[in-house]
Design an enzyme around this catalytic site. Structure first.
Site, short mmCIF file in Angstrom:
data_model
loop_
_atom_site.label_atom_id
_atom_site.label_comp_id
_atom_site.label_asym_id
_atom_site.label_seq_id
_atom_site.Cartn_x
_atom_site.Cartn_y
_atom_site.Cartn_z
CG HIS A 281 34.84 36.96 32.93
ND1 HIS A 281 34.59 36.77 34.29
CD2 HIS A 281 35.66 35.94 32.56
CE1 HIS A 281 35.23 35.69 34.70
NE2 HIS A 281 35.87 35.16 33.68
CG ASP A 322 38.65 32.84 26.99
OD1 ASP A 322 39.63 32.19 27.39
OD2 ASP A 322 37.58 32.91 27.62
#
Length: 377
Positions: A281, A322
């Site tokens: 990320h 996620d």
């Protein structure tokens, strides 16, 4: 992600070591201990390069603005949330620590800066299962009848935010208003044992700085539109595959791993030149703290664990939130779209917080476009 030594960073920046350390302390450059020598630090390459370019002194204003809009420097002030030194904070409070005990309702009170308990009215839909379509319809219906947000006091907006959240909750977490939202979702899915992890997910996903859907909601509110319109615009943006729809890519990766094996699935993605879904990320150079907080409380299904281990070894990035939410969905046999339902319900709290903050500022968000079309006639 790549890292630089102090000497390399200083060469790129063209500054003294004191300036480098000052930029680290202000959160402009991320740093971590050097595994080879813990007395030294390494500095995140992308942060150093971005700052070095800024300090070059030859860039025009539009170039700075263009970079800021893509994972760049902050573009507007907000007191709501920030990612700093690998942590996520809501009004200065550590979100991962909040997730250990708080509910989404508690986070709403915090982010909305309310001085009283949250009151969610009973809904009228009385549907049995969470429905994203119902949330879209209910919000769309409200946008034409609710009052504009501009020129109203914060207490008035807070009361309306409660009503909008109740509308969304009635669609996404049907159930009695006297039960917390995570329990309503768990009961609606007939998975009461998933209640605590759903609660943690809701808290950790409530807000995340100026992500795409939140920025959209703020733009909507800046024009004076209704809070329900701001939430609707955020919800629409969330459905994109690069945002709230990222869980579908994780499912595709797991499905491929189930067919040809975890290592072969990961290698096939990389051989095709495709980024591995849900690994790494931009805002977390080491680990997505939201994923870490969830995975501490979840035993990964075997195939998910294998994909995580292989992926982290071959890519050098840790799994993100996620991946964690999709794994939780599989572990508790929740409906396939559960990640998006959880995400949408949680982020509605953040969208409303940002919409109120933007509306009370009285400022219109109206950037300029840098024209790159045919010559003007």
């Amino acid at each position: 992600m790549s890292w630089l030594t102090a000497e390399q960073a200083l060469t790129l920046l063209g500054t003294k070591s004191q300036t480098l350390y000052a930029n680290v302390s202000r959160g402009r450059i991320r740093a971590k201990p050097d595994p080879a020598d813990t007395r030294r630090s390494l500095y995140f390459t992308d942060d150093v390069k971005r700052l070095a370019t800024r300090h070059a002194g030859r860039r025009k204003t539009e170039a700075v603005a263009a970079e800021a809009i893509q994972w760049g420097d902050p573009v507007l002030p907000s007191a709501l949330s920030t990612v700093f030194n690998g942590g996520l904070f809501y009004r200065g409070q550590n979100a991962a620590k909040l997730a250990e005990r708080a509910s989404l309702e508690d986070v709403a009170i915090l982010l909305w800066d309310m001085k009283r308990p949250l009151r969610l009215e009973e809904g009228e839909m009385r549907r049995k299962l969470p429905s994203l379509n119902a949330a879209f319809s209910a919000l769309a219906e409200r946008t034409t009848t609710d009052l504009p947000s501009l020129g109203r006091s914060l207490p008035a907006l807070q009361g309306e935010a409660e009503s909008v959240l109740a509308t969304v909750a009635d669609a996404l977490a049907p159930g009695s208003a006297d039960k917390p939202l995570h329990q309503r979702l768990a009961v609606a899915w007939d998975r009461p044992d998933a209640g605590d992890l759903i609660r943690r997910c809701l808290v950790l996903l409530a807000d995340h700085e100026l992500n795409a859907s939140t920025f959209t909601a703020r733009i909507t509110a800046s024009a004076g539109a209704t809070l329900s319109a701001a939430a609707l615009s955020g919800l629409s943006t969330l459905t994109g595959p690069l945002h709230g729809g990222a869980w579908q890519s994780v499912r595709s990766l797991i499905a491929r791993a189930a067919t040809i094996g975890a290592e072969e699935a990961v290698r096939s993605y990389l051989a095709e030149g495709r980024p591995l879904p849900a690994f790494g990320h931009q805002l977390y150079p080491d680990v997505d703290i939201r994923a870490e907080a969830l995975l501490r409380c979840l035993t990964l299904p075997p195939l998910f664990a294998e994909v995580r281990d292989v992926g982290e070894q071959l890519v050098g990035e840790r799994v993100n939130v996620d991946f964690a939410v999709t794994a939780m969905t599989h572990a508790f046999h929740l409906p396939e779209d559960a990640p998006l339902i959880i995400f949408a319900l949680a982020r509605t709290v953040g969208w409303l917080a940002h919409a109120m903050e933007q509306a009370t500022s009285g400022r219109l968000i109206r950037p300029r476009a840098r024209y790159v079309g045919p010559p003007l006639q």
